[in-house]
Scaffold this active site. Structure first.
Site, PDB file in Angstrom:
ATOM      1  N   LYS A 200      45.746  36.292  33.506  1.00  0.00           N
ATOM      2  CA  LYS A 200      46.851  36.566  32.580  1.00  0.00           C
ATOM      3  C   LYS A 200      47.414  35.266  32.011  1.00  0.00           C
ATOM      4  CE  LYS A 200      47.167  41.176  32.997  1.00  0.00           C
ATOM      5  NZ  LYS A 200      47.772  42.290  33.716  1.00  0.00           N
TER       6      LYS A 200
ATOM      7  N   ARG B 258      43.729  43.816  41.186  1.00  0.00           N
ATOM      8  CA  ARG B 258      42.819  44.033  40.045  1.00  0.00           C
ATOM      9  C   ARG B 258      42.362  42.664  39.558  1.00  0.00           C
ATOM     10  NH1 ARG B 258      43.047  44.495  34.497  1.00  0.00           N
ATOM     11  NH2 ARG B 258      41.916  46.242  33.582  1.00  0.00           N
TER      12      ARG B 258
END
Ligand code: HH2
Length: 274
Positions: free
Chosen positions: A218, A254
């Site tokens: 991210k 994840r």
């Protein structure tokens, strides 16, 4: 239909969810998967590395990404799901038509980034299939969510939201023991919001449901390295974030770089529980 065991039993802590994006525009730069053979091969490689489940997605949710319709999303994910028959698979979708077909093809978890707010029929599809469900927090919608995220207290607001969505899902007939919750790192959150959530993740664990976290690659992980325009983070930064999350109670992680995460989490697990 045999009832599935509680999600904590099916996916013991820590479990790694490998990400396979059947999209042309994934932010993490791994949108190689328009060619479906490589997507399936990549998923099997992740399973070999210790992924507990593979999350297949056909619509990018990166900031500013264009929405796709059910037909296009299905065209992208169906061949990947068919290639993974018999393997543990999650479908990353907010659309009931996509979820229904994915569950027919053997998916066992529906990962809905809208937490059942996107498609009024999705809750019924999950309930009828007795599937697992991930409810994720997002402020706004992918197209605009990063423009001006605002919270008084990000942790208590995310917590109240997840509590309300959990109640909604259970009210719609989905067994609570099959539901996990996700704070939605990067979904309508600044870098400061994301790190506040990570630092205080334990407060969300108090909701009593397993936490799924998606920190992998991210942009906040790139931004704190000194590049304010970063759109992704490295695998190393992702692993460090995953470990911080695990230490604060995360259950399912994840991740794109599955082997790195599995090995790092294994070390953390042995340290925590010899
Ligand atoms: N993040 C992304 C997509 N789906 N689902 C959950 N539950 N939690 C997350 O944090 C999450 C998610 C975005 O990452 P990625 O799949 O790599 O990108 P894209 O949406 O562009 O395909």
């Amino acid at each position: 239909m045999t009832a599935r065991p509680p999600i904590e039993e099916r996916f013991p802590r820590p479990s790694v969810m490998g990400v396979v994006n059947a999209t042309p525009d994934s932010f993490s730069g791994d949108g190689l998967y328009l060619h479906l053979e490589p997507a399936t091969a990549e998923a099997y490689a992740m399973l070999d590395c210790g992924a507990a489940i593979i999350d297949v997605g056909g619509e990018s949710t990166r900031p500013g990404a264009a929405p796709v319709d059910s037909e296009e999303e299905l065209r992208r994910v169906e061949p990947v799901l068919a290639g993974l028959a018999g393997e543990p698979v999650s479908i990353d979708t907010s659309k009931s038509a996509v979820a229904r077909r994915a569950l027919e093809l053997g998916a066992e978890l529906v990962n809905d980034v809208t937490a059942l707010r996107g498609d009024p029929e999705l809750a019924g599809v999950v309930a009828d299939a007795g599937a697992y469900l991930c409810l994720m927090h997002m402020q706004g919608e992918p197209r605009t969510m990063q423009q001006a995220p605002r919270y008084d207290d990000v942790v208590s607001e995310v917590k109240a939201f997840l509590e309300e969505r959990l109640e909604f899902a259970v009210g719609a007939g989905i067994a609570e023991e099959r539901i996990c919750l996700d704070p939605g790192f990067g979904f309508g959150k600044t870098t400061d919001h994301n790190f506040e959530l990570l630092r205080r993740l334990g407060e969300l664990a108090d909701l009593g449901r397993p936490l799924l976290v998606g920190l992998s690659r991210k942009s906040s992980l790139g931004k704190i390295m000194g590049d304010p325009a970063a759109t992704t983070g490295t695998a190393t930064a992702s692993v460090a974030a995953a470990l911080a999350a695990y230490e604060r109670g995360a259950w399912i992680v994840r991740a794109h770089d599955v082997r790195d995460h599995v090995e790092a989490l294994r070390v953390a697990e042995v340290v925590a529980r010899p």
